[in-house]
Enzyme design. Structure first.
Site, mmCIF file in Angstrom:
data_model
loop_
_atom_site.group_PDB
_atom_site.id
_atom_site.type_symbol
_atom_site.label_atom_id
_atom_site.label_comp_id
_atom_site.label_asym_id
_atom_site.label_seq_id
_atom_site.Cartn_x
_atom_site.Cartn_y
_atom_site.Cartn_z
ATOM 1 N N GLU A 177 0.704 -1.141 0.018
ATOM 2 C CA GLU A 177 0.165 0.034 -0.001
ATOM 3 C C GLU A 177 1.012 1.084 0.043
ATOM 4 O OE1 GLU A 177 -2.679 0.167 3.521
ATOM 5 O OE2 GLU A 177 -3.467 2.258 2.807
ATOM 6 N N LYS A 219 -2.674 -2.110 -2.900
ATOM 7 C CA LYS A 219 -3.671 -1.171 -2.516
ATOM 8 C C LYS A 219 -3.279 0.221 -2.918
ATOM 9 C CE LYS A 219 -6.123 -0.235 1.949
ATOM 10 N NZ LYS A 219 -6.801 -0.948 3.285
HETATM 11 P P1 13P Z 1 -9.402 4.087 4.296
HETATM 12 O O1 13P Z 1 -10.052 3.247 3.304
HETATM 13 O O2 13P Z 1 -9.933 4.433 5.625
HETATM 14 O O3 13P Z 1 -8.182 4.958 3.659
HETATM 15 O O4 13P Z 1 -8.409 3.194 5.177
HETATM 16 C C1 13P Z 1 -7.890 1.860 4.420
HETATM 17 C C2 13P Z 1 -6.650 1.465 5.194
HETATM 18 O O5 13P Z 1 -6.520 0.445 5.600
HETATM 19 C C3 13P Z 1 -5.462 2.518 5.041
HETATM 20 O O6 13P Z 1 -4.394 1.740 5.431
#
Ligand code: 13P
Length: 331
Positions: A177, A219
């Site tokens: 991510e 992500k």
């Molecule tokens: P949000 O969808 O609230 O951005 O959170 C996703 C997430 O896991 C951030 O690391």
């Protein structure tokens, strides 16, 4: 490394019409969420709230996996079952956040690097023994005057790649991510440029660390206007530019891309995902969700500390809407 098993898990997570619930808020973050509804962030309340989400009947039609925080993966549900078993019994795959948060990056004022590599192999092995099948690590990239620096992009990509390699060695599917934050006055062009640079740096490092892309998920943020930008791009433009950016940056071997919501309202996050899946049918990867706030804002408010039925109802509505958006069928 069992590549087939990693690929099976990743593919199951992005099976048609399904996505991830990110319920891995750290203790300070969940406290902030509970403060907003006037509920104390006690271990008991956190357990009851998350158990409410996990036991929403039929939600596995839309939610394939759930990301847990360290506290939750060790917790028993109010019925006495380990939380991990609550999820697997309900047909959802348990995952775990393994990073230790974004810390100040040396020689880069106001930028961060995500920490947590020390001891990660042993922690992953323990999480596997507790039932986790996948993991998450979030890097944070801010847009501002002269940032992000190349140093920030390269350092975070390197850490993400080392994390991903260790996960695969222990049998966990790594979700990588690299979140480009939406805060700030920048326009969508700037977001697109930074997102593309961050993704290219990431895939270069994943290659260097010999990570098998078939056993990973990405992500990312969507390509979107900064929150304080006077010229806000509409839903179609966000969808079109996000897909174009991903096509330029993400190899076709990656089974799925699960977006974060990042502070978008729940409706808007759903509309963006739906538009991407409506207007494109030639993509090499599945486009789905791994939302925290966009799935939880409504059930958190409806629950308000005690109303379990209302909370479940609100969660089901958000899960269904996003499941439909994965198929481009949200109305
Ligand atoms: P949000 O969808 O609230 O951005 O959170 C996703 C997430 O896991 C951030 O690391």
């Amino acid at each position: 490394m069992n590549v087939d098993s990693l690929n099976d898990i990743a593919s199951a997570i992005v099976s048609p019409g399904k996505g991830i619930l990110a319920a891995d808020e750290s203790s300070p973050t969940i406290k902030k969420r509970f403060d907003s509804i006037g509920v104390d962030s006690t271990e008991e309340n956190r357990k009851n709230y998350r158990n409410m989400l996990f036991t929403t009947e039929g939600v596995n039609k839309y939610i394939s996996g759930v990301i847990l925080f360290d506290e939750t993966i060790r917790q028993q549900s109010p019925s006495g079952l380990p939380m991990v078993e609550v999820l697997t019994k309900a047909g959802m795959i348990p995952g775990i956040k393994v990073d230790k948060g974004a810390k100040a990056l040396a020689n880069a004022s106001s930028e961060t690097v995500t920490e947590g590599l020390d001891g990660l192999r042993e922690r992953c092995q323990e999480y596997v023994s507790l039932g986790a099948k996948f993991a998450k690590w979030r890097a944070v990239i801010k847009i501002g005057p002269n940032i992000p620096s190349d140093l920030c992009l390269a350092t975070n990509a390197h850490a993400l790649a080392r994390y991903a390699a260790l996960c695969q060695e222990t049998g966990l599917v790594p979700i990588v991510e690299p979140e480009v934050l939406m805060d700030g006055p920048h326009d969508i062009d700037q977001c697109e440029l930074v997102t593309e640079n961050a993704l290219k740096a990431l895939y270069h490092e994943l290659h260097q660390q010999r990570v098998v892309l078939e056993g990973t998920l990405l992500k990312p943020n969507m390509v979107i206007s900064g929150t304080e930008c006077p010229q806000q791009a509409n839903v179609e433009e966000v969808a079109q530019r996000t897909v174009a950016c991903l096509k330029r940056s993400v190899p076709a071997a990656v089974p799925g891309i699960v977006f974060l919501s990042g502070g978008q309202s729940d409706d808007v996050a759903t509309l963006h995902l739906n538009s991407m899946n409506t207007n494109t049918n030639d993509l090499p990867w599945k486009l789905s969700f791994s939302y925290g706030r966009a799935l939880q804002a409504a059930p958190l408010k409806a629950w308000a500390g005690s109303n379990i039925e209302k909370g479940k109802e609100a969660f089901m509505m958000r899960a269904k809407a996003n499941g439909e958006a994965c198929l481009g069928k949200f109305k």
